[in-house]
Write an enzyme that holds these catalytic residues in place. Structure first.
Site, PDB file in Angstrom:
ATOM      1  N   HIS A 102       0.921  -1.218  -0.211  1.00 23.85           N
ATOM      2  CA  HIS A 102       0.335   0.144   0.002  1.00 23.85           C
ATOM      3  C   HIS A 102       1.229   1.618  -0.054  1.00 23.85           C
ATOM      4  O   HIS A 102       1.768   1.111  -0.017  1.00 23.85           O
ATOM      5  CB  HIS A 102      -0.885   0.006   0.680  1.00 23.85           C
ATOM      6  CG  HIS A 102       0.113   0.097   2.870  1.00 23.85           C
ATOM      7  ND1 HIS A 102       0.143  -0.827   3.191  1.00 23.85           N
ATOM      8  CD2 HIS A 102      -0.182   0.672   2.745  1.00 23.85           C
ATOM      9  CE1 HIS A 102       0.994  -0.974   3.893  1.00 23.85           C
ATOM     10  NE2 HIS A 102       0.426   0.209   4.415  1.00 23.85           N
ATOM     11  N   HIS A 104       0.635   5.313   1.008  1.00 22.90           N
ATOM     12  CA  HIS A 104       0.099   6.486   1.901  1.00 22.90           C
ATOM     13  C   HIS A 104      -0.100   7.588   1.156  1.00 22.90           C
ATOM     14  O   HIS A 104       0.962   8.039   0.613  1.00 22.90           O
ATOM     15  CB  HIS A 104       0.548   6.828   3.080  1.00 22.90           C
ATOM     16  CG  HIS A 104       1.257   6.013   4.286  1.00 22.90           C
ATOM     17  ND1 HIS A 104      -0.127   5.425   5.363  1.00 22.90           N
ATOM     18  CD2 HIS A 104       1.968   4.952   3.675  1.00 22.90           C
ATOM     19  CE1 HIS A 104       0.600   4.876   5.670  1.00 22.90           C
ATOM     20  NE2 HIS A 104       1.202   3.920   5.480  1.00 22.90           N
TER      21      HIS A 104
HETATM   22  P1  5GP Z   1       1.970   0.752   7.360  1.00 19.64           P
HETATM   23  O1  5GP Z   1       2.313   1.589   8.837  1.00 19.64           O
HETATM   24  O2  5GP Z   1       1.923  -0.674   7.578  1.00 19.64           O
HETATM   25  O3  5GP Z   1       2.647   1.392   6.560  1.00 19.64           O
HETATM   26  O4  5GP Z   1       0.037   1.656   7.428  1.00 19.64           O
HETATM   27  C1  5GP Z   1      -1.041   0.982   8.101  1.00 19.64           C
HETATM   28  C2  5GP Z   1      -1.684   2.328   8.130  1.00 19.64           C
HETATM   29  O5  5GP Z   1      -2.977   1.052   8.199  1.00 19.64           O
HETATM   30  C3  5GP Z   1      -1.998   2.941   9.359  1.00 19.64           C
HETATM   31  O6  5GP Z   1      -1.667   4.278   8.531  1.00 19.64           O
HETATM   32  C4  5GP Z   1      -3.407   2.970   9.592  1.00 19.64           C
HETATM   33  O7  5GP Z   1      -3.830   3.937  10.438  1.00 19.64           O
HETATM   34  C5  5GP Z   1      -3.996   1.852   8.967  1.00 19.64           C
HETATM   35  N1  5GP Z   1      -4.706   0.768   9.610  1.00 19.64           N
HETATM   36  C6  5GP Z   1      -5.093  -0.073  10.335  1.00 19.64           C
HETATM   37  N2  5GP Z   1      -6.184  -0.506  10.080  1.00 19.64           N
HETATM   38  C7  5GP Z   1      -7.047  -0.030   9.558  1.00 19.64           C
HETATM   39  C8  5GP Z   1      -8.145  -0.338   9.134  1.00 19.64           C
HETATM   40  O8  5GP Z   1      -9.090  -1.017   9.988  1.00 19.64           O
HETATM   41  N3  5GP Z   1      -8.667   0.464   8.061  1.00 19.64           N
HETATM   42  C9  5GP Z   1      -8.683   1.536   7.116  1.00 19.64           C
HETATM   43  N4  5GP Z   1      -8.718   2.287   6.834  1.00 19.64           N
HETATM   44  N5  5GP Z   1      -7.260   1.950   7.837  1.00 19.64           N
HETATM   45  C10 5GP Z   1      -6.708   1.036   8.661  1.00 19.64           C
END
Ligand code: 5GP
Length: 139
Positions: A102, A104
């Protein structure tokens, strides 16, 4: 690490968990981050099973970055931020918490700090309204 087909984003893609959707096509899905680090923080996920950028096939990655730009342009029009930060984290040491490829999209405003690794949940009505505004601007 092996890919977990029951990770949160895989469940969102399959519709087993809810999300506030902004855009979708055959290969990608964009929805609002539930713990936004900035106002309008949006996520773009590849629909193909993959842990991170390093292990994702070229075509899937190309689709994800194309959607990231499409949605970032819509965020730009909808929210008029001073800047837009695109982030992508690989493995825990880099801050990755969901092991499904993913990107951001984080709109930024001068003088407003980034809430790095925010754990404060969004107000649902607020991010629903933001999603509507962004979705309207998708070209
Ligand atoms: P990472 O830290 O893996 O790059 O990003 C994961 C992102 O997913 C975080 O910004 C977190 O807030 C978001 N996130 C985690 N669980 C959920 C969820 O159940 N729904 C949504 N919409 N975002 C989520």
């Amino acid at each position: 690490m092996t890919y977990d087909p029951d990770n949160i984003f895989a469940k969102i893609i399959r519709g087993e968990l809810p999300s506030i959707k902004v855009y979708e096509d055959d290969l990608t899905l964009a929805f609002m981050d539930i713990n936004p680090q900035t106002r309008g923080h949006t996520l773009v996920v590849s629909k193909t099973a993959g842990i991170d950028l390093l292990s994702t096939e070229d075509d899937d990655l190309a689709a994800a970055i194309k959607t990231t730009r499409k949605v970032a342009r819509a965020v730009d029009k909808a929210l008029s931020p001073d800047g837009i930060m695109i982030a992508q984290l690989n493995r825990a040491a880099a801050g990755q918490t969901v092991y499904h490829t993913h990107f951001h999209i984080m709109p930024r405003w001068q003088g407003t700090e980034l809430k790095l690794h925010n754990t404060i949940p969004a107000v649902m009505s607020e991010i629903e309204e933001l999603a509507r505004k962004i979705a309207t601007e998708i070209e």
